[in-house]
Design a protein around this motif. Structure first.
Motif: not given
Length: 518
Positions: A124-134
């Motif tokens: 749920e972190s910005p780090e995960a957002d970046a890793l999962l950015a399509p």
């Protein structure tokens, strides 16, 4: 074929089809799911992860569970799903044993860094957002080549008798499980939906595979777990849901339906199919479930070592009340599922005649590749392709398997075998009884005696004396409990299994306390 081909197929055919939901809100279409999983796969590969590396999933139920799962398979990695209720120290043991490199967590489950991981990502972190950015073109991300017998899912057993063992489940094992669901459990269509109420680290998560095969919808409740009112409302809004549930969860759903005054039609609008397993379902409980909710139910029997595939008791068999052996059949776990051979054997593995009690053995493409880095345990559990399950049961002439108990739960009192489930079935028919668990306790005269832990319904006036009279009226005297302990509730793990180890420890502690005052 790698399991990731299942997602890729539907992402190509129907990229705009709704795939993942959080509550009733859309989270991702099949195309978006593939784009996010491909992106994470590419970034894990760029960071140095190589096919066969292990990644830990230590989180509550979350839509990103599915995205990370498929990203790992896209990159050729092995997922290590961990029970979210484990203590971080227990999880660190798994990290070390599996030599997991990355871990995906939720902060409520893993509030601090886990020792041994190279990288820990809060999903749920910005780090995960970046890793999962399509990525714009998921098909530009190469799919790692994996053979059918390569490991896809490394599942750690509950470890109730010592350190947990890592069960190696291959792409072939899980593909077999998924296809078998359509034949022996329930047909699935694209408009269907599975709701993940039970932990996704266990059977509920495995059932993502047949629903992925069908291009169906995947729903994670907002609560992330089992809230009966939420699940009924969600199903009514989205169309009948399918789910996997332990018997204790089934009982909670039935309680809600009964208290809310829902008829069979209302239950059918909320639930298409409830598959139950993972612990004993007592005859009294399934009869009540069918009476309150109608023909919504299918039972499966399997183990981590043969995931969700050994036997099944179909919807038709559960509702065939005209059959002369109906009560015997609904007390069973059904018949062998299509891809397995099943037999009941003695300690040497020799098949026993019908009706005789012995250990349940399973063979087929669903049986695990073995235990991770434990060849001795593998050799003891799998012999000539047969999995020795440790469960005790018997087969009838029609192929129905009736489980008696785990071999370790068998009580031997005065030289006589007593199966706890048989005693539990009787006690559950006593007035005022809500739940019961029976264990053996050491006894100097008899070797072991039967102890019953009983949780009563609210306001019930049932006493140990009335329970004893009830047992005497329905079973042989030597089988009845020597001791009854009335409790508020039975201890359970987070997927609903009663923890008999904890009950034995409670009894041992109380017995020691009594003896110290003598």
């Amino acid at each position: 074929m790698s399991l990731i081909a299942l997602l890729q197929r539907h992402a190509r055919l129907s990229p705009g089809r709704p795939a993942i939901f959080q509550g009733s809100a859309p989270w991702a279409s099949y195309g978006e799911w593939a784009a996010r999983s491909a992106a994470l796969a590419a970034r894990m590969r760029a960071a140095g992860l190589v096919p066969g590396d292990r990644v830990l999933l230590f989180m509550r139920n979350h839509p990103r569970y599915l995205e990370v799962l498929c990203a790992a398979w896209w990159a050729g990695l092995v997922v290590v799903p961990v029970n979210a209720k484990l203590h971080p120290r227990e999880t660190e043991w798994i990290v070390d044993n599996a030599q997991a490199r990355w871990g995906f967590v939720t902060a409520d489950v893993a509030p601090a860094p886990l020792a041994g991981l190279e990288r820990q990502i809060d999903i749920e972190s910005p780090e995960a957002d970046a890793l999962l950015a399509p990525v714009n073109d998921p098909w530009a991300v190469p799919t790692a080549e994996r053979a059918p017998d390569d490991v896809a899912w490394l599942f750690y057993t509950s470890g109730t008798t010592g350190r947990p063992k890592g069960v190696m489940l291959t792409h072939r094992n899980l593909m077999t499980m998924g296809l078998t669901y359509f034949v022996d459990v329930d047909p699935v269509a694209a408009q269907d939906a599975i709701v993940y109420a039970a932990p996704m680290s266990h059977g509920a998560g495995l059932y993502a595979i047949p629903h992925l095969m069908a291009g169906a919808r995947h729903v994670v409740p907002l609560s992330g777990g089992v809230e009966p009112a939420e699940l009924f409302a969600l199903g009514t809004e989205m169309g009948g849901l399918s789910t996997f549930a332990a018997p204790t969860i089934v009982n909670r759903l039935v309680d809600h339906a009964q208290q809310a005054g829902l008829d069979h039609a209302a239950c059918a609008r909320a639930f298409k199919t409830i598959v139950y397993g993972g612990a004993p379902m007592y005859v009294a409980d399934i009869r009540r479930a069918l009476s309150v909710m109608g023909p919504r139910f299918v039972q499966i029997y399997g183990q981590g070592e043969t995931p969700m595939v050994a036997t099944a008791l179909s919807r038709a068999q559960l509702t065939d009340t005209a059959h002369p052996r109906y009560l015997e059949r609904i007390a069973s776990v059904g018949v062998a599922q299509t891809p397995v051979q099943l037999r009941v054997a003695d300690a040497q593995g020799d098949e026993l005649p019908l009706g005789e009690v012995g250990e349940v053995l399973v063979r087929g493409d669903c049986v695990m590749a073995g235990y991770w880095q434990d060849p001795e345990a593998t050799a003891a559990a799998v012999r000539d392709g047969w999995l020795f399950t440790g469960d005790v049961g018997c087969l009838d002439a029609d192929g129905f398997l009736t489980l008696k108990d785990r071999s370790k739960d068998l009580i031997i009192s005065g030289g006589s075998n007593i199966y706890p489930r048989e005693v539990e079935e009787v006690l559950l028919t006593a007035p005022g009884v809500a739940e019961v668990a029976v264990v053996g306790a050491p006894d100097p005269a008899w070797g072991e005696v039967v102890v019953a832990f009983v949780a009563l319904q609210a306001g019930a006036a049932t006493t140990p004396e009335t329970l004893d009279q009830h047992c005497l009226a329905q079973m042989a005297r030597f089988k009845r409990p020597k001791h009854y302990r009335l409790v508020q509730a039975l201890p359970k793990n987070n997927y609903g299994k009663v923890l008999k180890t904890a009950l034995r420890e409670q009894w041992r502690t109380s017995a020691e306390a009594v003896s110290s005052h003598c």
